[in-house]
Design a protein around this motif. Structure first.
Motif, PDB file in Angstrom:
ATOM      1  N   ILE A 127       2.430   9.184  12.524  1.00 33.35           N
ATOM      2  CA  ILE A 127       2.002  10.587  12.575  1.00 33.35           C
ATOM      3  C   ILE A 127       0.651  10.719  13.287  1.00 33.35           C
ATOM      4  O   ILE A 127       0.425  11.666  14.037  1.00 33.35           O
ATOM      5  N   SER A 128      -0.229   9.738  13.078  1.00 34.33           N
ATOM      6  CA  SER A 128      -1.563   9.794  13.683  1.00 34.33           C
ATOM      7  C   SER A 128      -1.584   9.293  15.129  1.00 34.33           C
ATOM      8  O   SER A 128      -2.636   9.279  15.759  1.00 34.33           O
ATOM      9  N   GLY A 129      -0.428   8.905  15.657  1.00 39.53           N
ATOM     10  CA  GLY A 129      -0.360   8.449  17.041  1.00 39.53           C
ATOM     11  C   GLY A 129      -0.641   6.974  17.233  1.00 39.53           C
ATOM     12  O   GLY A 129      -0.822   6.526  18.363  1.00 39.53           O
ATOM     13  N   LEU A 130      -0.688   6.216  16.154  1.00 40.83           N
ATOM     14  CA  LEU A 130      -0.997   4.787  16.235  1.00 40.83           C
ATOM     15  C   LEU A 130       0.223   3.896  15.994  1.00 40.83           C
ATOM     16  O   LEU A 130       0.078   2.691  15.832  1.00 40.83           O
ATOM     17  N   GLY A 131       1.391   4.468  16.000  1.00 40.61           N
ATOM     18  CA  GLY A 131       2.600   3.724  15.679  1.00 40.61           C
ATOM     19  C   GLY A 131       3.036   2.698  16.699  1.00 40.61           C
ATOM     20  O   GLY A 131       3.878   1.855  16.404  1.00 40.61           O
ATOM     21  N   GLU A 132       2.460   2.733  17.888  1.00 43.58           N
ATOM     22  CA  GLU A 132       2.859   1.798  18.946  1.00 43.58           C
ATOM     23  C   GLU A 132       1.767   0.795  19.307  1.00 43.58           C
ATOM     24  O   GLU A 132       1.827   0.169  20.363  1.00 43.58           O
ATOM     25  N   GLN A 133       0.797   0.629  18.442  1.00 43.02           N
ATOM     26  CA  GLN A 133      -0.300  -0.301  18.731  1.00 43.02           C
ATOM     27  C   GLN A 133       0.192  -1.742  18.742  1.00 43.02           C
ATOM     28  O   GLN A 133       1.059  -2.116  17.962  1.00 43.02           O
ATOM     29  N   VAL A 177       0.841  -1.201   0.000  1.00 43.62           N
ATOM     30  CA  VAL A 177       0.000   0.000   0.000  1.00 43.62           C
ATOM     31  C   VAL A 177       0.874   1.248   0.000  1.00 43.62           C
ATOM     32  O   VAL A 177       1.780   1.384   0.818  1.00 43.62           O
ATOM     33  N   THR A 178       0.581   2.165  -0.931  1.00 50.59           N
ATOM     34  CA  THR A 178       1.359   3.403  -1.030  1.00 50.59           C
ATOM     35  C   THR A 178       0.573   4.628  -0.598  1.00 50.59           C
ATOM     36  O   THR A 178       1.155   5.693  -0.390  1.00 50.59           O
ATOM     37  N   PHE A 179      -0.752   4.517  -0.446  1.00 52.63           N
ATOM     38  CA  PHE A 179      -1.585   5.635  -0.019  1.00 52.63           C
ATOM     39  C   PHE A 179      -2.514   5.158   1.075  1.00 52.63           C
ATOM     40  O   PHE A 179      -3.207   4.155   0.912  1.00 52.63           O
ATOM     41  N   PHE A 180      -2.531   5.873   2.194  1.00 52.04           N
ATOM     42  CA  PHE A 180      -3.324   5.483   3.354  1.00 52.04           C
ATOM     43  C   PHE A 180      -3.905   6.749   3.954  1.00 52.04           C
ATOM     44  O   PHE A 180      -3.184   7.572   4.514  1.00 52.04           O
ATOM     45  N   ASP A 181      -5.225   6.924   3.845  1.00 51.66           N
ATOM     46  CA  ASP A 181      -5.854   8.160   4.293  1.00 51.66           C
ATOM     47  C   ASP A 181      -6.648   7.963   5.585  1.00 51.66           C
ATOM     48  O   ASP A 181      -6.607   6.895   6.192  1.00 51.66           O
ATOM     49  N   SER A 182      -7.368   8.996   5.988  1.00 53.14           N
ATOM     50  CA  SER A 182      -8.113   8.944   7.243  1.00 53.14           C
ATOM     51  C   SER A 182      -9.210   7.884   7.224  1.00 53.14           C
ATOM     52  O   SER A 182      -9.507   7.275   8.258  1.00 53.14           O
ATOM     53  N   ALA A 183      -9.810   7.634   6.063  1.00 55.36           N
ATOM     54  CA  ALA A 183     -10.821   6.578   5.974  1.00 55.36           C
ATOM     55  C   ALA A 183     -10.200   5.211   6.238  1.00 55.36           C
ATOM     56  O   ALA A 183     -10.789   4.364   6.915  1.00 55.36           O
ATOM     57  N   ALA A 184      -9.005   5.001   5.729  1.00 50.77           N
ATOM     58  CA  ALA A 184      -8.296   3.737   5.969  1.00 50.77           C
ATOM     59  C   ALA A 184      -7.898   3.612   7.433  1.00 50.77           C
ATOM     60  O   ALA A 184      -7.989   2.522   8.015  1.00 50.77           O
ATOM     61  N   ILE A 185      -7.446   4.700   8.028  1.00 51.17           N
ATOM     62  CA  ILE A 185      -7.113   4.683   9.467  1.00 51.17           C
ATOM     63  C   ILE A 185      -8.344   4.312  10.275  1.00 51.17           C
ATOM     64  O   ILE A 185      -8.284   3.460  11.159  1.00 51.17           O
ATOM     65  N   HIS A 186      -9.470   4.947   9.966  1.00 54.19           N
ATOM     66  CA  HIS A 186     -10.715   4.664  10.681  1.00 54.19           C
ATOM     67  C   HIS A 186     -11.103   3.189  10.540  1.00 54.19           C
ATOM     68  O   HIS A 186     -11.471   2.543  11.526  1.00 54.19           O
ATOM     69  N   ALA A 187     -11.021   2.657   9.330  1.00 55.29           N
ATOM     70  CA  ALA A 187     -11.360   1.248   9.101  1.00 55.29           C
ATOM     71  C   ALA A 187     -10.418   0.338   9.881  1.00 55.29           C
ATOM     72  O   ALA A 187     -10.858  -0.663  10.467  1.00 55.29           O
ATOM     73  N   VAL A 237      -1.124  -6.298  11.692  1.00 55.47           N
ATOM     74  CA  VAL A 237      -1.052  -5.480  10.485  1.00 55.47           C
ATOM     75  C   VAL A 237       0.406  -5.375  10.061  1.00 55.47           C
ATOM     76  O   VAL A 237       1.263  -4.989  10.865  1.00 55.47           O
ATOM     77  N   ARG A 238       0.671  -5.742   8.821  1.00 54.59           N
ATOM     78  CA  ARG A 238       2.012  -5.616   8.239  1.00 54.59           C
ATOM     79  C   ARG A 238       1.997  -4.411   7.302  1.00 54.59           C
ATOM     80  O   ARG A 238       1.585  -4.510   6.150  1.00 54.59           O
ATOM     81  N   PRO A 239       2.461  -3.262   7.788  1.00 54.06           N
ATOM     82  CA  PRO A 239       2.354  -2.045   6.989  1.00 54.06           C
ATOM     83  C   PRO A 239       3.513  -1.850   6.017  1.00 54.06           C
ATOM     84  O   PRO A 239       4.615  -2.348   6.235  1.00 54.06           O
ATOM     85  N   SER A 240       3.247  -1.105   4.970  1.00 49.15           N
ATOM     86  CA  SER A 240       4.327  -0.626   4.109  1.00 49.15           C
ATOM     87  C   SER A 240       5.016   0.520   4.851  1.00 49.15           C
ATOM     88  O   SER A 240       4.543   0.980   5.902  1.00 49.15           O
ATOM     89  N   ARG A 241       6.083   1.000   4.302  1.00 48.86           N
ATOM     90  CA  ARG A 241       6.793   2.133   4.908  1.00 48.86           C
ATOM     91  C   ARG A 241       5.864   3.354   4.975  1.00 48.86           C
ATOM     92  O   ARG A 241       5.823   4.059   5.982  1.00 48.86           O
ATOM     93  N   GLN A 242       5.094   3.588   3.920  1.00 49.29           N
ATOM     94  CA  GLN A 242       4.186   4.726   3.881  1.00 49.29           C
ATOM     95  C   GLN A 242       3.067   4.595   4.904  1.00 49.29           C
ATOM     96  O   GLN A 242       2.728   5.560   5.590  1.00 49.29           O
ATOM     97  N   VAL A 243       2.489   3.408   5.009  1.00 50.43           N
ATOM     98  CA  VAL A 243       1.412   3.179   5.978  1.00 50.43           C
ATOM     99  C   VAL A 243       1.948   3.343   7.393  1.00 50.43           C
ATOM    100  O   VAL A 243       1.326   3.991   8.240  1.00 50.43           O
ATOM    101  N   ARG A 244       3.115   2.779   7.676  1.00 49.18           N
ATOM    102  CA  ARG A 244       3.710   2.918   9.008  1.00 49.18           C
ATOM    103  C   ARG A 244       3.898   4.398   9.365  1.00 49.18           C
ATOM    104  O   ARG A 244       3.606   4.814  10.479  1.00 49.18           O
ATOM    105  N   ARG A 245       4.371   5.188   8.408  1.00 47.79           N
ATOM    106  CA  ARG A 245       4.600   6.612   8.656  1.00 47.79           C
ATOM    107  C   ARG A 245       3.291   7.327   8.977  1.00 47.79           C
ATOM    108  O   ARG A 245       3.219   8.118   9.912  1.00 47.79           O
ATOM    109  N   VAL A 246       2.231   7.034   8.232  1.00 48.41           N
ATOM    110  CA  VAL A 246       0.924   7.642   8.495  1.00 48.41           C
ATOM    111  C   VAL A 246       0.427   7.240   9.883  1.00 48.41           C
ATOM    112  O   VAL A 246      -0.085   8.075  10.636  1.00 48.41           O
ATOM    113  N   LEU A 247       0.588   5.972  10.242  1.00 46.44           N
ATOM    114  CA  LEU A 247       0.158   5.516  11.562  1.00 46.44           C
ATOM    115  C   LEU A 247       0.968   6.176  12.673  1.00 46.44           C
ATOM    116  O   LEU A 247       0.422   6.541  13.716  1.00 46.44           O
TER     117      LEU A 247
END
Length: 74
Positions: free
Chosen positions: A62-68, A26-36, A50-60
């Motif tokens: 930034i949104s405060g979900l990186g340590e879930q 996944v290269t694009f991850f928006d607020s709708a994806a975060i919510h889902a 969840v096995r994130p891509s580098r981009q998804v990990r960065r979005v998570l």
């Protein structure tokens, strides 16, 4: 945004002991994806990985979900 609800509904369609969501391509991850993803984690406590891509990990991060606990540390 167009596929976030589809991802959620597909993951919840059949009962499963554990679910691994592979977002490594996944290269694009928006607020709708975060919510889902957050809803999925709430629906499957302790059973989601969840096995994130580098981009998804960065979005998570930034949104405060990186340590879930459901986020694969690799």
């Amino acid at each position: 945004m167009a596929t976030a609800d589809t991802m959620l509904q597909t993951a919840l369609r059949e009962p499963a002991g554990k679910i691994t969501l592979d977002l490594s391509a996944v290269t694009f991850f928006d607020s709708a994806a975060i919510h889902a993803l957050v809803r999925l984690a709430q629906e499957l406590p302790g059973r989601l990985t969840v096995r994130p891509s580098r981009q998804v990990r960065r979005v998570l991060e930034i949104s405060g979900l990186g340590e879930q606990s459901w986020l694969d540390p690799a």
